[in-house]
Design a protein around this motif. Sequence first.
Motif, mmCIF file in Angstrom:
data_model
loop_
_atom_site.group_PDB
_atom_site.id
_atom_site.type_symbol
_atom_site.label_atom_id
_atom_site.label_comp_id
_atom_site.label_asym_id
_atom_site.label_seq_id
_atom_site.Cartn_x
_atom_site.Cartn_y
_atom_site.Cartn_z
ATOM 1 N N LEU A 127 0.832 -1.206 0.000
ATOM 2 C CA LEU A 127 0.000 0.000 0.000
ATOM 3 C C LEU A 127 0.865 1.254 0.000
ATOM 4 N N ASP A 128 1.987 1.191 0.711
ATOM 5 C CA ASP A 128 2.925 2.325 0.700
ATOM 6 C C ASP A 128 3.490 2.549 -0.707
ATOM 7 N N GLU A 129 3.845 1.442 -1.376
ATOM 8 C CA GLU A 129 4.370 1.544 -2.742
ATOM 9 C C GLU A 129 3.378 2.235 -3.671
ATOM 10 N N LEU A 130 2.107 2.001 -3.428
ATOM 11 C CA LEU A 130 1.055 2.555 -4.280
ATOM 12 C C LEU A 130 0.581 3.921 -3.799
ATOM 13 N N ASN A 131 1.285 4.456 -2.795
ATOM 14 C CA ASN A 131 0.962 5.792 -2.256
ATOM 15 C C ASN A 131 -0.488 5.892 -1.772
ATOM 16 N N LEU A 132 -0.898 4.897 -1.014
ATOM 17 C CA LEU A 132 -2.286 4.839 -0.556
ATOM 18 C C LEU A 132 -2.463 5.289 0.890
ATOM 19 N N LYS A 133 -1.417 5.743 1.520
ATOM 20 C CA LYS A 133 -1.553 6.247 2.879
ATOM 21 C C LYS A 133 -2.489 7.457 2.880
ATOM 22 N N GLY A 134 -3.458 7.421 3.782
ATOM 23 C CA GLY A 134 -4.422 8.513 3.897
ATOM 24 C C GLY A 134 -5.551 8.451 2.887
ATOM 25 N N LYS A 135 -5.536 7.430 2.026
ATOM 26 C CA LYS A 135 -6.562 7.302 0.990
ATOM 27 C C LYS A 135 -7.712 6.421 1.488
ATOM 28 N N LYS A 136 -8.724 6.284 0.632
ATOM 29 C CA LYS A 136 -9.900 5.479 0.981
ATOM 30 C C LYS A 136 -9.768 4.094 0.354
ATOM 31 N N LEU A 137 -9.762 3.066 1.204
ATOM 32 C CA LEU A 137 -9.649 1.692 0.742
ATOM 33 C C LEU A 137 -10.962 0.947 0.956
ATOM 34 N N GLY A 138 -11.368 0.203 -0.050
ATOM 35 C CA GLY A 138 -12.508 -0.689 0.081
ATOM 36 C C GLY A 138 -12.007 -2.093 0.379
ATOM 37 N N VAL A 139 -12.676 -2.778 1.306
ATOM 38 C CA VAL A 139 -12.239 -4.117 1.719
ATOM 39 C C VAL A 139 -13.385 -5.110 1.539
ATOM 40 N N GLU A 140 -13.070 -6.260 0.952
ATOM 41 C CA GLU A 140 -14.053 -7.344 0.847
ATOM 42 C C GLU A 140 -14.040 -8.153 2.155
ATOM 43 N N TYR A 141 -14.762 -7.646 3.138
ATOM 44 C CA TYR A 141 -14.821 -8.353 4.423
ATOM 45 C C TYR A 141 -15.671 -9.621 4.329
ATOM 46 N N GLU A 142 -16.686 -9.600 3.483
ATOM 47 C CA GLU A 142 -17.580 -10.753 3.348
ATOM 48 C C GLU A 142 -16.890 -11.798 2.488
ATOM 49 N N SER A 143 -15.994 -12.553 3.117
ATOM 50 C CA SER A 143 -15.174 -13.485 2.372
ATOM 51 C C SER A 143 -14.772 -14.651 3.256
ATOM 52 N N TYR A 144 -14.917 -15.863 2.724
ATOM 53 C CA TYR A 144 -14.465 -17.038 3.474
ATOM 54 C C TYR A 144 -12.950 -17.046 3.609
ATOM 55 N N GLY A 145 -12.270 -16.298 2.752
ATOM 56 C CA GLY A 145 -10.820 -16.263 2.799
ATOM 57 C C GLY A 145 -10.249 -15.288 3.802
ATOM 58 N N LEU A 146 -11.094 -14.438 4.386
ATOM 59 C CA LEU A 146 -10.623 -13.479 5.382
ATOM 60 C C LEU A 146 -11.219 -13.876 6.727
ATOM 61 N N THR A 147 -10.449 -14.631 7.512
ATOM 62 C CA THR A 147 -10.952 -15.106 8.794
ATOM 63 C C THR A 147 -11.119 -13.947 9.768
ATOM 64 N N GLY A 148 -11.844 -14.194 10.839
ATOM 65 C CA GLY A 148 -12.031 -13.160 11.848
ATOM 66 C C GLY A 148 -10.720 -12.662 12.420
ATOM 67 N N ARG A 149 -9.802 -13.596 12.683
ATOM 68 C CA ARG A 149 -8.501 -13.196 13.230
ATOM 69 C C ARG A 149 -7.748 -12.314 12.242
ATOM 70 N N ASN A 150 -7.734 -12.708 10.973
ATOM 71 C CA ASN A 150 -7.007 -11.910 9.987
ATOM 72 C C ASN A 150 -7.674 -10.563 9.740
ATOM 73 N N ALA A 151 -8.984 -10.509 9.856
ATOM 74 C CA ALA A 151 -9.679 -9.226 9.717
ATOM 75 C C ALA A 151 -9.288 -8.282 10.853
ATOM 76 N N LEU A 152 -9.170 -8.832 12.063
ATOM 77 C CA LEU A 152 -8.732 -8.010 13.196
ATOM 78 C C LEU A 152 -7.307 -7.502 12.970
ATOM 79 N N ARG A 153 -6.452 -8.388 12.471
ATOM 80 C CA ARG A 153 -5.067 -7.980 12.181
ATOM 81 C C ARG A 153 -5.041 -6.902 11.098
ATOM 82 N N LEU A 154 -5.866 -7.082 10.076
ATOM 83 C CA LEU A 154 -5.915 -6.106 8.992
ATOM 84 C C LEU A 154 -6.363 -4.745 9.512
ATOM 85 N N ASN A 155 -7.429 -4.737 10.298
ATOM 86 C CA ASN A 155 -7.933 -3.469 10.834
ATOM 87 C C ASN A 155 -6.893 -2.775 11.709
#
Length: 383
Positions: free
Chosen positions: A102-130
Motif C-alpha cells: 500500500l505504501d508503494e502505491l501511495n495509498l496512505k491517507g486514501k480510501k480503501l474498500g475491503v471485501e470483508y464478506e469473504s471465506y478467505g478473510l478469517t475473523g482473526r485476519n480481519a482483526l489484524r488487517l484493521n
Amino acid sequence: MSLHFSPEEFKSRKSKVLNSMKEQNVDALLIFRQESMYWLTGYDTFGYVFFQSLILDQKGSVILLTRAPDLRQAQNTSNIEDVRIWVDKDGSNPTHDLKVILDELNLKGKKLGVEYESYGLTGRNALRLNESLENYCNVEDKSDLITKLRVIKSKEEIIYVKKAAELADKALDEVWKHAKAGVSESKILAEMNRVIFDGGGDYPANEFIIGSGKNALLCRYQAEKQILKNQDQLTVEWAGTYKHYHSAMFRTIPIGKANPKHYKMHEACVEALKNCENKLKPGNKIGEVFDIHAKTFDDLGFNKARMNACGYSLGTTFSPNWMDWPMLYTKNPYIIEPGNIFFMHMILMDSDNQLAMNLGETYLVTDNGNERLGKQKLDLVIL
C-alpha cells in the motif's frame, strides 16, 4: 498461462470494477473473495484458506499478495503479472506485508474498500488487517462491489453455465439408472460424479446433498450413507460444474412405492415452481418470486413444511458453497435483469409424517422472461 476467458472479457470486467470504484470514491480495493479474484483475473486456487489479497488501485495496478505455493498457481491460471509472497514463519503477520504494498502505491491517507464478506478473510485476519490499517487510511466495507457486477453473466459465462447444466442433466440420468432398493447412496454419488468429470466438469463448491428415509428431510450433506429400502424416499441436490460455474438441480424420488402424500406434495412443488417461473422476469423484484412461492404452498396447506427462501443466484463460486448473491426471500429488493442466473428450489419437509418432496431447477433470465437450463422432465419419477 491458461485463461478461461478472452482478453477482451477480462478488460471489460476490470473496466467495470474501476468505474464502480470511481463512482464510490474508492482509491483502492483489497480483494479477498476467491470468486472476485477468479472473475477479475482468472486466478484459480483454494489457497484462499490462508491470508491472501489482490490489490487493485484506481490507476489499474494489480498486485497479488499470497504464499509461496500459489506463486505458480497465479502464473499458470491468471493474467496477474505482479505476485508478492509473504513468508511462513512463527508469528508472521502478512497484513504488514500488505501495508508495504500500500505504501508503494501511495495509498496512505486514501480510501480503501475491503471485501470483508469473504471465506478467505478469517475473523482473526480481519482483526489484524484493521489493526494494521488503523490511523493509516480510511477503510470501508466494499464486499459487494464486485459481487454486484458478477451477478449479471456475460455471453462467455453463459456458455459455461449451459455446459454445467448439461452435466447436471447427465447426473440425473445416473440417479434414475441406479437408485433402487438395495443400492447404496454411495454408489449413486459415485455415478453422478463420474459422468460430470467424464464430461470435463469440476468439483462443485459444496458437497452434493443425498439422503434416504429420515435423511431425505435434510437440506445439507451429512456423512451417513444408507442402503435404499424396498419402500423409501431419496432426496438428491446436486450441481453440474464447469470452469467453476454451477447449474443446480433438486429432486425427491420415491423408491418402490410413493406415499399418497408424496403425490400431493409433488403437485404443489410443480405448481409453485411454475408460478415462480412466471414471476422471474426482468423488472420484477426477487422478493416477489419468493412471495408467490410462499403463497402457493400456504394456499395448498404446506406452510409448516416450506422454507423461508426459495433459491439464489448461481455462478462461479468456490468452497464452501455454491450459493451466490442474491438470495430469494421476502422483500428482497434486487431487481431481476437479463443475464441473471437463479436456482429456484421448491422444498417441502413434512416432519410430522417424515416425508420429503423437493424440486429445483436453474434458470437464465432473458430479455422477456427466462429459460430453464435443465432439460429433464419435472414428473414424479418412482423407481
